[in-house]
Design an enzyme around this catalytic site. Structure first.
Site, mmCIF file in Angstrom:
data_model
loop_
_atom_site.group_PDB
_atom_site.id
_atom_site.type_symbol
_atom_site.label_atom_id
_atom_site.label_comp_id
_atom_site.label_asym_id
_atom_site.label_seq_id
_atom_site.Cartn_x
_atom_site.Cartn_y
_atom_site.Cartn_z
ATOM 1 N N ASP A 187 0.841 -1.201 0.000
ATOM 2 C CA ASP A 187 0.000 0.000 0.000
ATOM 3 C C ASP A 187 0.877 1.253 0.000
ATOM 4 O OD1 ASP A 187 0.865 -0.746 2.615
ATOM 5 O OD2 ASP A 187 -0.673 0.515 3.531
ATOM 6 N N GLU A 209 0.002 -1.416 5.702
ATOM 7 C CA GLU A 209 1.105 -1.010 6.590
ATOM 8 C C GLU A 209 0.972 0.457 6.963
ATOM 9 O OE1 GLU A 209 5.060 0.523 7.780
ATOM 10 O OE2 GLU A 209 3.874 1.129 6.049
HETATM 11 ZN ZN LIG Z 1 6.891 2.094 4.061
#
Ligand SMILES: [Zn+2]
Length: 388
Positions: free
Chosen positions: A81, A143
């Site tokens: 992401d 993340e």
């Molecule tokens: Zn990163």
């Protein structure tokens, strides 16, 4: 033998596949398209593919791609992401890779889509029959927001390996430590009333004054008792970042809310810090009649430390010529550590370019990354590192 596209074509394809993750549902795009792209290339390169959808979210998944068999092995890990981009602040289309001859511009070039393409490039000529230990490419979701991808891995105890490299942008200098992050909200509830008669109410704002005093002296204690000189800011930090209370000068303030950010050093446990925070806030409010509720604004990220004498740390030091250090940003490393992997953070690109308009990666970082990953794979998976 790999049949994946040329390196720049892979990077370009990953940048062109949007995967913004955001706590704002209007911006959230999911990462499944990136996962599918990687899965196709990895399958063509002979890897066994496991796509792990995140519960309740059809557009988000982790990818575990495994080449070779056995219980040890090396994980090369990256999140798929990106953060949202500032529309209008970019000079280039964030989803179209732009090659200026010394830089590649695009959203995720440094943080950290290029790393997955570079890992694929590093295994282009790899003969799977030579592997003594498995090589696992791990691509995660979320993340940048909730770490939901990494947490799902821990819940399912997947993947299992002995060593991990997370390719976050460290300018190819190994990192074995980062601080943790806690963000907590403290809500105080008193009683509003007319300002002319203090007996009518109970001021949450004045109670917050005591809480602020308590927090600032707690910070002093924490900083006096915890220090790690590997960090640029060698002590834990506690930032009071947001406060709101009351409405009118002529009303007693009925409620007041404070948000704080606490960055612990390795060795400081998140739950213990939360318990201590609660204890100190309640202590400060004793006999005020004001009630407190304390809530985490997100799950928190534990601090991480892999010992200086861990074999993967020593290998990273030997191959890069840099002593492994510490960084200020959080990563998925604590989750991989929890899965039993010795983890080092080491990747191309610069964190200063991450989360910025006109994010780029320097082209001269690409070939050294491929060489480094090849050497790591060779040492850990082919020469059977843990038997050396
Ligand atoms: Zn990163």
């Amino acid at each position: 033998m790999s049949r994946s596209p040329a390196l720049l074509e892979m990077i370009s394809g990953l940048i062109a596949t949007p995967s913004v993750s955001s706590v704002n549902p209007a911006l959230e795009q999911g990462n499944l398209a990136v996962i599918e792209l990687l899965a196709n290339w990895l399958e063509d390169s002979g890897f066994d593919i496991e796509i792990m959808p995140l519960p309740g979210t059809p557009a988000r998944a982790n990818l575990i791609a495994t080449l070779g068999r056995g219980s040890g092995g090396l994980v090369l890990s990256g999140h798929t992401d990106t953060v949202p981009y500032d529309e209008g602040k970019w000079h280039y289309d964030p989803f179209r890779l732009r090659n200026t001859g010394n830089r590649l511009y695009g959203l995720g070039t440094s943080d950290m889509k290029s790393f997955m393409a570079l890992a694929l490039e590093a295994i282009r000529d790899l003969d799977a029959d030579h592997l003594q230990q498995p090589l696992i490419l791990l691509a995660t979701a979320d993340e940048e927001t909730s770490m939901a991808g990494a947490r799902a891995l821990v819940e399912r105890q997947r993947p299992q390996a002995r060593y991990a490299v997370i390719g976050e942008p460290t300018g190819l200098r190994p990192v074995r430590m980062h601080k943790g992050i806690l963000m907590e909200a403290i809500r105080l509830c008193g009683k509003s009333g007319h300002s002319s008669d203090p007996a009518q109410g109970n001021s949450a704002l004045e109670a917050m004054h005591s809480v602020l005093g308590t927090l600032i002296s707690w910070r002093k204690e924490l900083q006096a008792t915890h220090r790690n000189s590997l960090f640029a800011v060698p002590v834990p930090t506690l930032n009071l970042g947001h406060i709101h209370g009351g409405d009118n000068p002529n009303r007693i303030c009925g409620s007041c809310e404070l948000h704080l950010d606490l960055r612990p050093l390795p060795g400081m446990d998140l739950q213990e810090l939360r318990d201590e925070l609660r204890h100190r806030v309640l202590d400060a409010l004793q006999d005020t009649g004001v009630e407190a509720s304390i809530e985490s604004l997100f799950e928190g990220i534990p601090a991480m430390e892999t010992p200086a004498n861990a074999r993967i740390v020593q290998l990273a030091e030997k191959l890069t010529g840099h002593t492994p250090g510490a960084v200020a940003f959080g990563t998925e490393a604590p989750y991989l550590s929890r899965l039993g992997m010795e983890t080092v953070i080491l990747g191309p690109g610069d964190i200063a370019q991450a989360h910025q308009p006109d994010e780029y990666i320097r082209l001269d970082q690409l070939a050294p990354t491929v060489d480094l990953l090849k050497s790591m794979i060779d040492t850990v998976c082919i020469k059977d590192f843990h038997l050396l």
